[in-house]
Design a protein around this motif. Structure first.
Motif, PDB file in Angstrom:
ATOM      1  N   UNK A 124       0.837  -1.198   0.000  1.00 45.52           N
ATOM      2  CA  UNK A 124       0.000   0.000   0.000  1.00 45.52           C
ATOM      3  C   UNK A 124       0.873   1.249   0.000  1.00 45.52           C
ATOM      4  N   UNK A 125       0.614   2.174  -0.915  1.00 43.81           N
ATOM      5  CA  UNK A 125       1.439   3.372  -1.043  1.00 43.81           C
ATOM      6  C   UNK A 125       1.160   4.344   0.100  1.00 43.81           C
ATOM      7  N   UNK A 126       2.215   4.960   0.601  1.00 46.74           N
ATOM      8  CA  UNK A 126       2.070   5.970   1.639  1.00 46.74           C
ATOM      9  C   UNK A 126       1.627   7.288   1.012  1.00 46.74           C
ATOM     10  N   UNK A 127       0.819   8.104   1.714  1.00 51.28           N
ATOM     11  CA  UNK A 127       0.503   9.447   1.227  1.00 51.28           C
ATOM     12  C   UNK A 127       1.786  10.243   1.035  1.00 51.28           C
TER      13      UNK A 127
ATOM     14  N   UNK B 282      13.044  11.644  -5.374  1.00 51.84           N
ATOM     15  CA  UNK B 282      13.537  10.658  -4.422  1.00 51.84           C
ATOM     16  C   UNK B 282      12.874   9.312  -4.707  1.00 51.84           C
ATOM     17  N   UNK B 283      13.634   8.247  -4.514  1.00 55.26           N
ATOM     18  CA  UNK B 283      13.102   6.897  -4.656  1.00 55.26           C
ATOM     19  C   UNK B 283      13.312   6.190  -3.325  1.00 55.26           C
ATOM     20  N   UNK B 284      12.202   5.872  -2.669  1.00 54.69           N
ATOM     21  CA  UNK B 284      12.231   5.277  -1.336  1.00 54.69           C
ATOM     22  C   UNK B 284      11.898   3.800  -1.418  1.00 54.69           C
TER      23      UNK B 284
ATOM     24  N   UNK C 110       9.745  -5.346  -1.655  1.00 57.20           N
ATOM     25  CA  UNK C 110       8.535  -5.070  -2.448  1.00 57.20           C
ATOM     26  C   UNK C 110       7.801  -3.810  -1.993  1.00 57.20           C
ATOM     27  N   UNK C 111       8.500  -2.875  -1.349  1.00 56.61           N
ATOM     28  CA  UNK C 111       7.914  -1.590  -0.970  1.00 56.61           C
ATOM     29  C   UNK C 111       8.761  -0.482  -1.568  1.00 56.61           C
ATOM     30  N   UNK C 112       8.275   0.153  -2.609  1.00 52.39           N
ATOM     31  CA  UNK C 112       9.048   1.193  -3.280  1.00 52.39           C
ATOM     32  C   UNK C 112       8.119   2.253  -3.845  1.00 52.39           C
ATOM     33  N   UNK C 113       8.545   3.513  -3.721  1.00 51.76           N
ATOM     34  CA  UNK C 113       7.767   4.627  -4.255  1.00 51.76           C
ATOM     35  C   UNK C 113       8.699   5.737  -4.743  1.00 51.76           C
TER      36      UNK C 113
END
Length: 241
Positions: free
Chosen positions: A1-4, A133-135, A140-143
């Motif tokens: 699930x993507x973070x705000x 920025x790439x977090x 399997x958690x990337x945004x």
């Protein structure tokens, strides 16, 4: 699930501000732009822009003189058996020289050993403008995130910058025991004699005998009154432990 986006920006700042070392990637000026990685010491300014102190004789500085685009990888140390479970962020932007005394002071606060060579003629301070920025928060958690959600608002940065030294002096003179409580009870650090050496919208920096600890705030502050309230709240939390 993507973070705000704003929540993710805060997570990225927390990670960046908790580390003093990053991997700098530049395009090799003598090698047809091949990626070149190097370890660098960093500090983060009030607005969440990375600061560096670099020699003009180093390869990465020569690379930046040809192309200011670069990235910094901040990697959270992890004890996980699989290191892919650890948090990290790659911040991209342009790195250029800065002559602002506040930038130099911030870097030297976080890296006091650099005082020995900061005045050498071939050394200069640099600041990265955060563009993207790439977090990665684990497997399997990337945004991806635009830089405007990583950095803090100019007006809030100005207010904290103007009042920060007063807050720091007050804590180190009148609340020495409380600073130790922050380090020992909230951060799990050992020893007594911790000092507050920095404060920004996201938290405070503590130091003892050349060791640093980051005290994150539960919410972002923008003025001295909010700083007081949150420090009082953290002190009560520390005393309850």
């Amino acid at each position: 699930m993507a973070l705000p986006r704003h929540e993710l920006g805060r997570e990225i700042r927390y990670l960046m501000r908790s580390l003093r070392v990053a991997t700098l990637s530049t395009g090799l000026s003598t090698g047809d732009g091949w990626p070149y990685g190097s370890m660098v010491t960093v500090a983060i300014d009030q607005g969440a822009h990375p600061l560096l102190l670099m020699s003009g004789l180093s390869d990465h500085t020569r690379n930046l003189s040809e192309d200011t685009r670069a990235s910094l990888l901040f990697l959270q140390p992890t004890r996980h058996r699989n290191p892919q479970r650890g948090s990290r962020v790659t911040v991209m932007g342009n790195i250029r020289k800065t002559n602002k005394s506040a930038h130099a002071a911030r870097f030297l606060t976080m890296h006091p050993e650099a005082q020995m060579y900061a005045g050498f003629g071939d050394f200069n301070f640099y600041r990265m403008s955060v563009e993207r920025a790439h977090w990665v928060g684990g497997f399997a958690q990337a945004q991806w995130l635009d830089g405007k959600y990583v950095t803090l608002r100019t007006d809030a940065v100005r207010r904290i910058s103007e009042t920060g030294s007063g807050v720091i002096d007050h804590m180190n003179v009148d609340h020495v025991d409380t600073v130790d409580l922050y380090a020992r009870k909230l951060l799990g650090r050992r020893g007594y004699g911790w000092r507050m050496v920095g404060i920004d919208g996201d938290g405070a920096d503590l130091e003892r005998d050349g060791r640093f600890a980051r005290l994150p705030f539960p919410s972002v502050i923008s003025n001295a009154s909010e700083a007081r309230d949150i420090l009082v709240s953290l002190a009560a939390e520390a005393r309850s432990k």
